[in-house]
Design an enzyme around this catalytic site. Structure first.
Site, PDB file in Angstrom:
ATOM      1  N   GLY A  50       0.735  -1.116   0.156  1.00 20.37           N
ATOM      2  CA  GLY A  50      -0.019  -0.023  -0.104  1.00 20.37           C
ATOM      3  C   GLY A  50       0.986   1.114  -0.076  1.00 20.37           C
ATOM      4  CB  SER A  51       0.051   4.753  -0.403  1.00 13.51           C
ATOM      5  OG  SER A  51      -0.756   4.781   0.437  1.00 13.51           O
ATOM      6  CD  GLU A  64       1.917  -0.341   3.850  1.00 11.05           C
ATOM      7  OE1 GLU A  64       1.445   0.281   4.716  1.00 11.05           O
ATOM      8  OE2 GLU A  64       1.288  -0.593   2.894  1.00 11.05           O
ATOM      9  CD  GLU A  92      -4.528  -6.695   2.492  1.00 13.52           C
ATOM     10  OE1 GLU A  92      -5.457  -7.201   2.116  1.00 13.52           O
ATOM     11  OE2 GLU A  92      -4.210  -5.484   2.064  1.00 13.52           O
ATOM     12  N   GLY A 129      -9.545 -23.412  13.645  1.00  9.80           N
ATOM     13  CA  GLY A 129     -10.796 -23.575  13.315  1.00  9.80           C
ATOM     14  C   GLY A 129     -11.214 -22.610  11.918  1.00  9.80           C
TER      15      GLY A 129
END
Length: 537
Positions: free
Chosen positions: A37-38, A40, A59, A411
């Site tokens: 994303g921007s 990062e 993600e 689970g």
């Protein structure tokens, strides 16, 4: 006075990014799993050639891939997510990583510090609180120059038993701030269980007339497979697998293997009733899925436990618990001289081979798994997520070797398909076969693209029963009548061959039971990822 932000630094300036890259390299964490994303992007400028970026298209897929990779390498993986929305998407598999006790350093971008007071677009309010309670530790460092030390601390905490994911939120403008390099420390991550408690457990096992072991995922996580086998053979103890275990921790063709415990109190007590001493190794005592009543262990039996997680030891309702590393604890028990050998208990009979379906009928899961077991290499790795078929898979697809079975302890669905990608990355010399239910597959189907993009020869076997069978089966617990419709559990019209090809994988559909063995052999030998869609009842 007007202040102009500095956008460039002298070339010889050592920054937060430099310190973090050097630290990750030293820790052997040169694969970064992410969906960018921007906020990062500054981390990846001038990206070093000895690093790789393992892209997932969502993600939850990213975290699932990193989970499988960390479990297979026995080292923490490094994950990079996008701010609040990205962490939100990832939370299901962060929860699973927490339950799997998977070491993972999860980072997320944050808006620039100078913007945070203005509630900016794409920022994460209370960023360190967002992934709680399913991370061991989380922070957003107070200063940019604190980021490398925070990440080092995160790594130490992730690797310390009980292992698990940790979280660090990093503002976008931190990466280019000047920073001193850090020196990594040497820390022992395992603790030795209390010797007096182990001695009490050893005396109890020596005095037992009919001992039983219950092994859990922590045995395989700790590399304690061989020593647990040796301890079971010393005491001629029957060995059960704990409910909801995400790893195989005992060879399922061993004469002492007794089978799997269900997550039901009364059934556990019934199955363990012949035994006077019960030793839970690397397992909770016990994990339940439905309400129960009565005693937690059989009358006139005693429970002992060796577990790396003090929280699990604390909530066990009965028994004596030693807390610490599983392998160290079992090795301590083995270090004392053995007593006279007990007679071996009767071997559990092998299940009969399932019958082939009649012409025109769909095959059973039992037939499909028995066929897969007959054609696969026993050293190949099975990654499973088919909850409604799990007991059948356990019966007809036995596991014989350490680190050759993985599933989720939580689970939560959407873990095992991307985890297979991470495991295949970590173990390129071993065949990975993912056995996934059709409902489970749709939680993380984007993992197929990552498998194709990385050219990993994974065989994905999709058991297509066209329904959420686990919910239909479970409905009887909540009072549904036989044959009563369970809303929202039908899955018509899913085409996994088309989905495979749309993600860059090969795919094949099988409904003729007589063709399954041939198709599976070819799929296992296939040099690229392939989906085998198997029509089952």
């Amino acid at each position: 006075m007007q202040v102009t932000p500095q956008t460039t630094l002298p070339q010889d300036t050592h920054t937060v990014r430099h310190a973090v890259i050097a630290m990750l390299r030293e820790l052997g964490m040169t694969r970064i799993f992410g969906n960018p994303g921007s906020t990062e992007l500054p981390l990846f400028r001038d990206y070093p050639e000895d690093f790789s970026y393992e892209l997932g298209l969502q993600e939850a897929v990213v975290v699932g891939m990193a989970d499988g990779y960390a479990q297979a390498t026995r080292n923490a993986s490094f994950v990079n997510l996008h701010s609040a929305a990205g962490v939100g998407h990832a939370m299901a598999n962060i929860f699973t990583a927490f339950k799997n006790r998977t070491p993972m350093v999860i980072t997320a971008g944050q808006q620039a510090r100078s913007l945070l007071q203005f509630d900016p677009f794409l920022h994460s309010r209370d960023a360190s609180e967002l992934p709680k309670p399913y991370v061991k530790w989380s922070c957003e460092p107070a200063r940019a120059e604190d980021v490398p030390q925070a990440l080092a601390r995160a790594y130490y905490i992730a690797m310390q038993e009980p292992r698990g994911p940790v979280f660090v939120s990093i503002p976008a403008d931190d990466w280019d701030k000047p920073c001193e390099p850090i020196t990594l420390r040497s820390i022992g991550f395992e603790t030795r269980p209390n010797p007096q408690t182990l001695a009490a457990i050893g005396h109890a096992l020596d005095a037992a007339k009919t001992p039983a072991f219950v092994v859990g995922a922590a045995v395989d996580r700790a590399g304690a497979w061989d020593v647990v086998v040796a301890l079971a053979e010393r005491h001629q103890a029957r060995v059960f697998v704990a409910p909801m275990s995400g790893r195989c921790s005992f060879p399922e063709d061993h004469p002492l293997f007794a089978g799997f415990l269900p997550a039901m109190r009364e059934r556990i007590v019934d199955l363990l009733s012949p035994y006077d001493k019960i030793f839970a190794i690397g397992a909770a005592a016990f994990t339940y899925h439905v309400e129960g009543e009565g005693p937690f262990i059989p009358v006139n039996s005693e429970l002992f436990q060796l577990i790396e997680d003090p929280a699990i030891a604390a909530w066990a309702p009965v028994g004596t618990a030693a807390v610490g590393n599983i392998k160290l604890g079992v090795e301590e028990l083995l270090s004392h001289p053995p007593l006279a050998q007990r007679p071996a208990p009767a071997r559990k009979p092998a299940p009969p081979a399932p019958a082939a379906p009649a012409a025109g009928e769909r095959m059973s899961v039992a037939f499909a798994m028995h066929t897969l077991a007959s054609v696969r290499d026993p050293h190949s790795i099975i990654v499973e997520e088919a909850p409604s078929s799990r007991s059948t898979i356990q019966t007809y697809l036995p596991i014989f070797h350490s680190e050759t079975f993985f599933t989720m302890c939580s689970g939560g669905l959407g873990h095992s398909m991307p985890a297979a990608v991470g495991i295949a990355l970590a173990k390129p010399g071993q065949k990975v076969i993912a056995v996934i239910g059709d409902g489970s597959a749709m939680y993380a189907i984007q993992a197929l693209w990552s498998a194709a993009n990385l050219r990993l020869p994974i065989t994905f076997v999709i058991l297509k029963n066209r329904r959420y069978a686990a919910l239909q089966d479970f409905s009887k617990v909540f009072g549904y009548r036989e044959g009563e419709k369970v809303e929202g559990t039908e899955l018509p019209d899913l085409d996994f061959v088309a989905l495979a090809k749309g993600h860059g994988c090969d795919g094949i559909h099988v409904e003729d039971a007589s063709q399954l063995g041939r198709v599976l052999k070819q799929a296992i030998a296939h040099p690229r990822p392939i989906v085998v869609e198997v029509e089952v009842v």
